[in-house]
Motif scaffolding. Structure first.
Motif, mmCIF file in Angstrom:
data_model
loop_
_atom_site.group_PDB
_atom_site.id
_atom_site.type_symbol
_atom_site.label_atom_id
_atom_site.label_comp_id
_atom_site.label_asym_id
_atom_site.label_seq_id
_atom_site.Cartn_x
_atom_site.Cartn_y
_atom_site.Cartn_z
ATOM 1 N N GLY A 1 60.672 102.131 -40.442
ATOM 2 C CA GLY A 1 60.152 101.857 -39.122
ATOM 3 C C GLY A 1 58.636 101.817 -39.162
ATOM 4 N N GLY A 2 58.028 101.217 -38.159
ATOM 5 C CA GLY A 2 56.583 101.140 -38.119
ATOM 6 C C GLY A 2 56.122 99.713 -37.876
ATOM 7 N N ARG A 3 54.825 99.472 -38.046
ATOM 8 C CA ARG A 3 54.261 98.152 -37.799
ATOM 9 C C ARG A 3 53.122 97.878 -38.798
ATOM 10 N NH1 ARG A 3 55.324 96.182 -32.603
ATOM 11 N NH2 ARG A 3 57.342 96.991 -31.946
ATOM 12 N N ALA A 4 52.761 96.603 -38.867
ATOM 13 C CA ALA A 4 51.563 96.179 -39.596
ATOM 14 C C ALA A 4 50.485 95.865 -38.561
ATOM 15 C CB ALA A 4 51.866 94.969 -40.451
ATOM 16 N N LEU A 5 49.353 96.553 -38.635
ATOM 17 C CA LEU A 5 48.267 96.391 -37.683
ATOM 18 C C LEU A 5 47.237 95.425 -38.269
ATOM 19 C CD1 LEU A 5 47.676 100.068 -36.448
ATOM 20 C CD2 LEU A 5 49.276 98.354 -35.593
ATOM 21 N N LEU A 6 47.046 94.276 -37.593
ATOM 22 C CA LEU A 6 46.076 93.280 -38.030
ATOM 23 C C LEU A 6 44.813 93.446 -37.191
ATOM 24 C CD1 LEU A 6 45.411 90.821 -39.794
ATOM 25 C CD2 LEU A 6 46.372 89.379 -37.971
ATOM 26 N N HIS B 1 56.060 103.884 -41.037
ATOM 27 C CA HIS B 1 55.021 103.477 -41.964
ATOM 28 C C HIS B 1 54.138 102.429 -41.288
ATOM 29 C CE1 HIS B 1 53.049 102.752 -45.757
ATOM 30 N NE2 HIS B 1 53.330 101.447 -45.683
ATOM 31 N N VAL B 2 52.818 102.527 -41.474
ATOM 32 C CA VAL B 2 51.850 101.622 -40.862
ATOM 33 C C VAL B 2 50.991 101.018 -41.963
ATOM 34 C CG1 VAL B 2 49.909 101.395 -39.267
ATOM 35 C CG2 VAL B 2 51.830 102.910 -38.699
ATOM 36 N N VAL B 3 50.783 99.683 -41.862
ATOM 37 C CA VAL B 3 49.902 98.980 -42.794
ATOM 38 C C VAL B 3 48.694 98.472 -42.010
ATOM 39 C CG1 VAL B 3 49.695 97.135 -44.470
ATOM 40 C CG2 VAL B 3 51.904 98.258 -44.135
ATOM 41 N N LEU B 4 47.495 98.862 -42.434
ATOM 42 C CA LEU B 4 46.263 98.413 -41.804
ATOM 43 C C LEU B 4 45.712 97.208 -42.585
ATOM 44 C CD1 LEU B 4 44.384 101.725 -40.849
ATOM 45 C CD2 LEU B 4 45.620 100.155 -39.368
ATOM 46 N N LEU B 5 45.649 96.041 -41.894
ATOM 47 C CA LEU B 5 45.170 94.799 -42.506
ATOM 48 C C LEU B 5 43.798 94.475 -41.942
ATOM 49 C CD1 LEU B 5 48.505 92.772 -42.241
ATOM 50 C CD2 LEU B 5 47.625 94.046 -44.214
ATOM 51 N N SER B 6 42.802 94.405 -42.802
ATOM 52 C CA SER B 6 41.412 94.223 -42.390
ATOM 53 C C SER B 6 41.099 92.746 -42.163
ATOM 54 C CB SER B 6 40.470 94.790 -43.451
ATOM 55 O OG SER B 6 40.798 96.134 -43.735
#
Length: 627
Positions: free
Chosen positions: A503-508, A442-447
């Motif tokens: 699993g995955g990452r948070a993309l800042l 899972h990926v979280v896109l943080l603007s």
């Protein structure tokens, strides 16, 4: 009263009749022939379940098959049954004790009393069918005392089947059944009357040789639309292989080639056999073909206790005559060795191609002298050969070289198709982790704080790429409704819990404004801690509950304090903003230093590899996350 071994005699008689030439007769469907003393003979069908007891005794029963021809044109197979009957003696007036008033009626009845006999027949596939023959008896006219003969012919509209086995027995008699075997279609069609049997009318074939086209054309008389079935065979006793075209290549024609032609039917019809290539004007061509198609294989083998032996195998379309002998000297040997000479005879067998094979073996071979085989076919001017064993050592080296080349090619192909995977695996190994195949997290896109049209489009492209790669993606600026109901920090916390499980990452995503905001937030946090509450930034800009970007900085700071920087957060810069932002890790704000940093889309592959890498598990077991 009855002859012993009557059933054996019946079977032997039937076999003798089958072997003889079939008799023919002009028949009537109700033909009954009675001997002297019997009159008014008639025949009718009788149900076998209601068989009536015979009024006469059956002494003998002889069934046999005939060809019954109607109007002297069409003949079918019919069954003739000859019976020998015992007629009971006539009764006298004293025996019966009739009175004078009945004397006139009694004398009339005794002159021609009625009698009958019922005979049934059946096959393995049919129920019994019975025929009842009735007749009047004149005892005074009987040629032999109390004996008479009755013969009748049983016909069927389609005739009896060729080769069928028929069992015949008299109704309600102690006599055993008698067996009659119908002649086969081949037996019937081999006789002179075959033209009168419809199933013996087979199609005829003629051959036309076309040397320009190098083929033989098959022509069938009177056939334009439907063609008969054809099979070809080398030698008349060879395997007949189905042939579906009307031409035969000239190179495969041999003097021993024969054709079988027949019409397909519900029952097996007769076949005509033609061997047209044995005596033709092109005999010189056909004689060459089997010799040119001769192949000889030789194997040299060491046999325990028998020494070295040389095995040879010869195959050709036709069975040939000739000699085989051993010569020494490899491919240059030509001398004839009469001592070790064998004739090509013995047992021939056919292979799957329909060619005939003959084999032999020579013993006491000297392998160091390079033994080979020479062949001389009867009718050929020159010898054939030499035929030498294959060099097995060279074959082994050739196979080894081929195997190495195939292995190299396979390795190159695997490296080409798995290049990306290898790069990911090497990268992950160097960074202390491993790649989990087939699993996308899972990926979280943080603007960043200020989102313009360019940033929105870049975020959309990154979202589309990650979805195509199989990740589940959540974008903070597309989830405003959930953030309003939960709050920024709880919403981000729920997303990180999902990352922990899948699993995955948070993309800042970083841009100029994001870097400035991070610097300000970092200094404000430090000053607040030093001044014990004096704040340079307003509380709503420092609080993690104010907006998503501040919540992200708060959680990154918490991870760094736990020594887990970079395990959940990854930094992304868009190529379109690279010149406007810092390009090195050292130029990043202190809070963001140590986190993985990637350019998009120039470092797409490295970014995807980072997202599929799971940090090496601690020896204690599962990883734990604190938010």
């Amino acid at each position: 009263m009855f002859l012993p071994g009557w059933s054996i005699w019946c079977i032997l008689l039937t076999l003798r009749l089958t072997a003889c030439v079939l008799e023919t007769s002009e028949y009537d469907s109700h033909e009954v022939i009675c001997s002297q003393g019997l009159s008014e003979c008639t025949m009718r069908d009788e149900m076998f379940l209601t068989e009536a007891e015979n009024t006469v005794d059956v002494l003998d029963l002889k069934p046999n098959f005939k060809l019954c021809c109607k109007n002297t044109t069409t003949c079918t197979l019919c069954l003739e049954i000859d019976t020998e009957l015992y007629i009971k003696p006539e009764k006298t007036t004293e025996d019966e004790g009739y009175s004078g008033s009945d004397e006139e009626d009694y004398s009339e009845e005794m002159r021609s009393p009625k009698a009958s006999v019922t005979v049934c027949y059946y096959t393995a596939a049919t129920m019994p069918i019975c025929k009842k023959v009735e007749f009047a008896v004149n005892h005074a006219a009987l040629t032999q005392q109390n004996l008479a003969k009755v013969s009748f012919v049983i016909t069927k509209p389609e005739g009896f089947h060729f080769g069928n086995q028929v069992f015949v027995y008299p109704s309600k008699s102690i006599l055993p059944r008698c067996e009659a075997v119908a002649p086969s279609l081949e037996e019937v069609c081999s006789q002179q009357l075959r033209r009168r049997v419809p199933k013996c009318l087979v199609p005829t074939v003629t051959t036309v040789i076309n040397q320009e086209m190098n083929q033989v054309k098959l022509q069938f008389e009177g056939r334009k639309t439907t063609l008969p079935s054809v099979c070809v065979q080398y030698e008349q006793d060879g395997i007949c292989q189905s042939w579906n075209t009307t031409t035969i290549p000239l190179y495969s024609v041999a003097p021993c080639l024969c054709l079988q032609v027949w019409d397909e039917d519900d029952q097996r019809s007769a076949r005509s056999v033609h061997c047209p290539f044995n005596n033709t004007d092109f005999q010189h061509i056909f004689q060459k073909n089997p010799r040119q198609n001769v192949s000889v294989s030789v194997i040299l083998r060491e046999v325990r206790s028998l020494g070295t032996m040389l095995f040879w195998n010869l195959s050709a379309p036709c069975r040939l005559q000739g000699d085989v002998w051993v010569c020494y000297g490899g491919n240059s040997c030509r001398q004839k060795n009469t001592v070790s000479q064998q004739q090509i005879n013995g047992t021939w067998r056919q292979n799957s191609k329909g060619h005939w094979e003959n084999a032999g073996v020579f013993e006491n071979i000297e392998p160091q002298r390079s033994p080979c085989v020479m062949v001389k076919i009867k009718g050929m001017e020159h010898e054939m050969g030499p035929f030498c064993p294959k060099d097995t050592g060279r074959e082994h080296w050739s196979l080894l070289v081929v195997g190495v080349v195939l292995l190299v090619c396979l390795t190159v192909l695997m490296f080409y198709f798995l290049h990306d995977f290898v790069k990911k695996w090497v990268w992950s190994w160097r960074h202390g982790g491993f790649v989990k195949l087939g699993r996308k997290g899972h990926v979280v896109l943080l603007s960043p704080p200020d989102v313009d049209d360019g940033v929105s489009e870049s975020v959309r492209q990154l979202w589309s790429l990650l979805c195509d790669q199989g990740f589940s993606v959540s974008v903070d600026m597309w989830s405003r409704k959930e953030q309003c109901s939960l709050g920024p920090l709880p919403w981000l916390h729920s997303q990180l819990l999902k990352i922990n499980s899948l699993g995955g990452r948070a993309l800042l995503v970083l841009n100029c404004k994001a870097l400035e905001r991070t610097e300000e937030w970092t200094h404000s946090s430090k000053d607040a801690m030093e001044t014990k509450g004096e704040e340079k930034l307003p509380a709503h800009q420092r609080s993690p509950y104010h907006d998503m970007f501040t919540a992200s900085l708060f959680l990154i700071q918490a991870d760094k304090q736990l020594g887990k920087a970079g395990e959940r957060f990854v930094l992304v810069k868009f190529d379109s903003h690279t010149k406007q932002t810092h390009s090195s890790d050292r130029s990043l704000p202190e809070l963001l230093q140590g986190l993985p940093l990637f350019q998009f889309p120039s470092q797409t592959q490295s970014l995807l590899a980072e997202l599929t890498v799971v940090p090496a598990e601690r020896t204690s077991g599962e990883k734990t996350w604190t938010t």
